[in-house]
Scaffold this motif. Structure first.
Motif, PDB file in Angstrom:
ATOM      1  N   ARG A 324      24.216 -24.826  -6.693  1.00 34.10           N
ATOM      2  CA  ARG A 324      25.333 -25.564  -6.102  1.00 34.10           C
ATOM      3  C   ARG A 324      24.880 -26.970  -5.771  1.00 34.10           C
ATOM      4  O   ARG A 324      23.789 -27.191  -5.259  1.00 34.10           O
ATOM      5  CB  ARG A 324      25.836 -24.873  -4.839  1.00 34.10           C
ATOM      6  N   ASP A 325      25.745 -27.932  -6.066  1.00 37.78           N
ATOM      7  CA  ASP A 325      25.483 -29.333  -5.729  1.00 37.78           C
ATOM      8  C   ASP A 325      26.774 -29.911  -5.161  1.00 37.78           C
ATOM      9  O   ASP A 325      27.584 -30.493  -5.881  1.00 37.78           O
ATOM     10  CB  ASP A 325      25.039 -30.111  -6.967  1.00 37.78           C
ATOM     11  N   GLU A 330      26.024 -26.292 -11.107  1.00 35.08           N
ATOM     12  CA  GLU A 330      25.319 -26.675 -12.322  1.00 35.08           C
ATOM     13  C   GLU A 330      24.762 -25.432 -12.986  1.00 35.08           C
ATOM     14  O   GLU A 330      24.110 -24.589 -12.352  1.00 35.08           O
ATOM     15  CB  GLU A 330      24.189 -27.649 -12.015  1.00 35.08           C
ATOM     16  N   ARG A 382      28.186 -28.858 -15.763  1.00 33.78           N
ATOM     17  CA  ARG A 382      28.550 -29.032 -14.349  1.00 33.78           C
ATOM     18  C   ARG A 382      30.025 -28.658 -14.213  1.00 33.78           C
ATOM     19  O   ARG A 382      30.878 -29.204 -14.903  1.00 33.78           O
ATOM     20  CB  ARG A 382      28.316 -30.468 -13.900  1.00 33.78           C
TER      21      ARG A 382
END
Length: 552
Positions: A324-325, A330, A382
Motif C-alpha cells: 500500500r502506498d 502497488e 499501481r
C-alpha cells in the motif's frame, strides 16, 4: 505597385512553389545559354552570326519552357540545336538528366535516343559522307552526354519514388498499429464485460433463488410473499436484460475463463509453487478491500507475469510484492534471469501487454514493464484503493495507442508471452494480421526498391554496354583494309618503289589532326577500339623515302 512575382494568371498571386519553379527555369536557361551567348558576343561580329545566336537562345528558351511538361521533346530540341550551334553540346547533359528525372516512364526517351542515333548515322555516313571516326565520336557524345545523364536522372527519380513509398509504408504501418491497439483494447473491454456478465448473472440468480424461497415460505405474511414474488420477477427480468446487453459481447469461439471463482493472489502463488516455481509473496494482505475492478486487475497482472516467467525464465526466482502506498496499491512481479538462458521462441506481437494495460487503465491504474539492469524482467502496476470514477475516468488517454501510459522502450506483453531479456515494444505489431499477406503500402515499397536497384544497374551497365557495342560496330569498319602489321612494316626498305612493297594495305587512314604531310600515307596496327593511325610512310615520285611510328 505589385512586384513581378505577385502577379499571376487572372491577377492572382503566384504561390511560393510556382516562384521557385520559375526561378529554377530562369537559372537553367542562364546556365545553359552562357556558352552560346559567350560565343556570340566574341568578335568578329556579323549580322548573320548575331541572328544565329539570337535564334539559338530563343530555341533554348523554348526547350526550357517545355522541359517540365514535355521533357523528351525539350531534349530532342536541344540535340537538334547542336546542328545550329555546337555550344548546345553543353546543354545536352543537363536536359538529358532532367528528362530522366521528370519522365514517368523510360520508353519515350529510349525511343527518342534510338531515333536520334539512327538519324545521326544516316545523316553523317549517308548524306554528309563523314568518316567512321567522326561518326564514332558523335555517337560517343550522344552516349555519354545524353544517355548516361538520362540514366542518372532515372535513378534519382526512382530514389525519390522509393523515399515516398517508404514514407507511405511507415504511415500505413502506424495506422495499422493504432488500429490493432484499438482492437486489443476493445477485446479486453469485451472480456471484462463477459466477466461482469458471468459474475453478476450468478449473483442475480442467487438473489432470485432466495426471493423464490421467501415466496413459498409458509410462515411469511401474504403481502410479504407477494413482495418476494415481485422481487424474484424483477431479478429474473434484470438477469435477462443483462444477458441481452452484455452477453452479446461474448466471442462465439471465446474460451471460458479458467480462473477459480474467488481465487486470491495468495492462492494463485501457492498454485505456482505447487507447479515447481520458486515464488516468494510479500504483503499478501495489501489487496484487502480493493474494488472488484482493481482486485481483478491485480490478479490478472500477477497471473500473466507468473505465466511469462514460467514460460521464458524457467528455474528463475520470482518475487511478488504487494504493498500500500497511500490511496494506491502497488503490484510488482520481478523475475531473475533464467539460469540456462532464455528459451528460443517467436518474437512477441505486443498484444498481451496492450490488453493487460487496458485492464489496468479501466481500473484507473497504470502499468509499466521492462527488463531489469543485470538481467530479468519486472512488471509493475499501481491501482487505486478507492472505487474508480468509471471506465472512462481518463478520456484523454482512451484513444492513446499506449493505454497504460507507461510503456518502456523494452515493453513486453505480460499476457502475450514475451521473452524476458528480449523485450519487444508494442509498436512491433499488435495483430495476427501483421504476419499475413503484405499490404498495399508494403507492396509499393518493395516495387520501388526493385525499380531503384534496376535503375542503378542500368545507369552503371548501360553506358558501358552501349560503348562496347559502338566499339564493336566502329572497329571493323575503321580497320577494314587499313591494318599494317609490325612485321610487314619492319620489312619495308627505305628507297624501294611503292609497287615493290609487300603487305601494304589497300586503304589509308586520315592523318591525325595537324600532322598531314604531302606524299605521306597513314595506316594502323589495329589498336582497339579507335584504330588510330600508327604508321606513317612518305613517298617521293613513288619511292619510299621515310617510315616512322606515330607516338600517341
Amino acid at each position: 505597385m505589385k512586384s513581378w512575382w505577385s502577379v499571376g494568371a487572372g491577377g492572382d498571386g503566384w504561390s511560393r512553389a510556382e516562384v521557385r519553379r520559375r526561378s529554377a527555369d530562369l537559372l537553367l536557361w542562364v546556365t545553359t545559354a552562357a556558352p552560346i551567348g559567350y560565343a556570340g558576343i566574341t568578335p568578329p561580329h556579323s549580322a548573320y552570326a548575331s541572328a544565329l545566336t539570337a535564334g539559338a537562345l530563343l530555341l533554348l528558351a523554348a526547350a526550357v519552357v517545355a522541359s517540365r511538361r514535355w521533357p523528351v521533346a525539350a531534349l530532342v530540341v536541344v540535340v537538334l540545336g547542336s546542328l545550329l550551334d555546337g555550344n548546345f553540346l553543353f546543354a545536352i547533359p543537363v536536359f538529358a538528366y532532367l528528362t530522366g528525372r521528370r519522365s514517368a516512364t523510360a520508353v519515350p526517351a529510349a525511343v527518342a535516343f534510338a531515333v536520334l542515333a539512327a538519324g545521326g548515322t544516316v545523316l553523317n555516313l549517308g548524306l554528309l559522307g563523314t568518316g567512321a571516326a567522326t561518326w564514332f565520336l558523335l555517337a560517343s557524345v550522344l552516349l555519354f552526354a545524353g544517355v548516361f545523364p538520362w540514366l542518372v536522372g532515372r535513378y534519382r527519380r526512382q530514389q525519390a519514388v522509393l523515399a515516398d513509398a517508404g514514407r507511405r509504408h511507415v504511415e500505413a504501418r502506424d495506422r495499422e498499429r493504432r488500429g490493432a491497439a484499438e482492437r486489443i483494447r476493445l477485446r479486453e473491454r469485451a472480456r471484462i464485460a463477459q466477466e461482469m456478465h458471468d459474475s453478476l448473472g450468478h449473483d442475480l440468480s442467487l438473489i432470485a433463488l432466495r426471493a423464490g424461497a421467501l415466496e413459498v415460505a409458509a410462515d411469511l405474511a401474504p403481502r410479504h410473499r407477494a413482495a418476494a414474488g415481485e422481487l424474484r420477477a424483477s431479478v429474473a427480468a434484470a438477469t435477462e436484460r443483462l444477458h441481452g446487453i452484455i452477453g452479446v459481447l461474448r466471442e462465439p469461439d471465446g474460451a471460458a475463463t479458467t480462473r477459480p471463482a474467488g481465487e486470491s493472489v495468495a492462492e494463485l502463488v501457492d498454485g505456482a509453487r505447487e507447479a515447481g516455481m520458486a515464488v516468494r509473496l510479500d504483503g499478501a494482505d495489501a489487496l484487502a478491500q480493493l474494488p472488484p475492478m482493481a482486485a481483478h486487475a491485480a490478479h490478472r497482472v500477477v497471473r500473466e507475469a507468473l505465466t511469462n516467467a514460467a514460460r521464458y525464465a524457467p528455474g528463475a526466482a520470482v518475487t511478488v510484492v504487494l504493498g500500500r502506498d497511500g490511496d494506491q496499491v502497488e503490484v510488482a512481479v520481478v523475475n531473475a534471469a533464467p539460469p540456462a538462458g532464455p528459451l528460443p521462441g517467436p518474437p512477441s506481437t505486443g498484444s498481451g501487454l496492450l490488453a493487460l494495460a487496458e485492464r489496468v487503465r479501466l481500473a484507473d491504474g497504470t502499468l509499466a514493464s521492462g527488463p531489469r539492469d543485470g538481467g530479468g524482467f519486472a512488471v509493475r502496476a499501481r491501482l487505486p484503493v478507492a472505487e474508480p470514477g468509471g471506465a472512462d475516468a481518463h478520456p484523454s488517454r482512451a484513444g492513446d495507442p499506449d493505454p497504460a501510459g507507461r510503456w518502456t522502450a523494452g515493453g513486453r506483453p505480460a499476457g502475450g508471452a514475451d521473452e524476458p531479456g528480449s523485450p519487444v515494444a508494442p509498436a512491433a505489431g499488435a495483430d495476427a494480421s501483421d504476419g499475413g499477406s503484405p499490404g498495399e503500402a508494403e507492396r509499393r515499397l518493395r516495387d520501388a526498391r526493385r525499380r531503384v536497384r534496376l535503375s542503378l544497374l542500368t545507369a552503371l551497365g548501360a553506358p558501358a554496354g552501349l560503348a562496347l557495342v559502338l566499339s564493336l560496330v566502329y572497329y571493323p569498319v575503321a580497320t577494314a583494309g587499313t591494318v599494317l602489321d609490325d612485321g610487314a612494316f619492319a620489312r619495308m626498305p627505305v628507297g624501294a618503289q611503292r609497287a615493290e612493297l609487300t603487305g601494304l594495305p589497300r586503304r589509308q587512314l586520315a592523318p591525325p589532326a595537324g600532322t598531314a604531310r604531302p606524299g605521306c600515307e597513314h595506316y594502323t596496327d589495329g589498336n582497339f577500339p579507335l584504330a588510330q593511325p600508327t604508321w606513317r610512310l612518305c613517298f617521293v615520285e613513288g619511292r619510299l623515302v621515310s617510315k616512322e611510328r606515330i607516338d600517341g
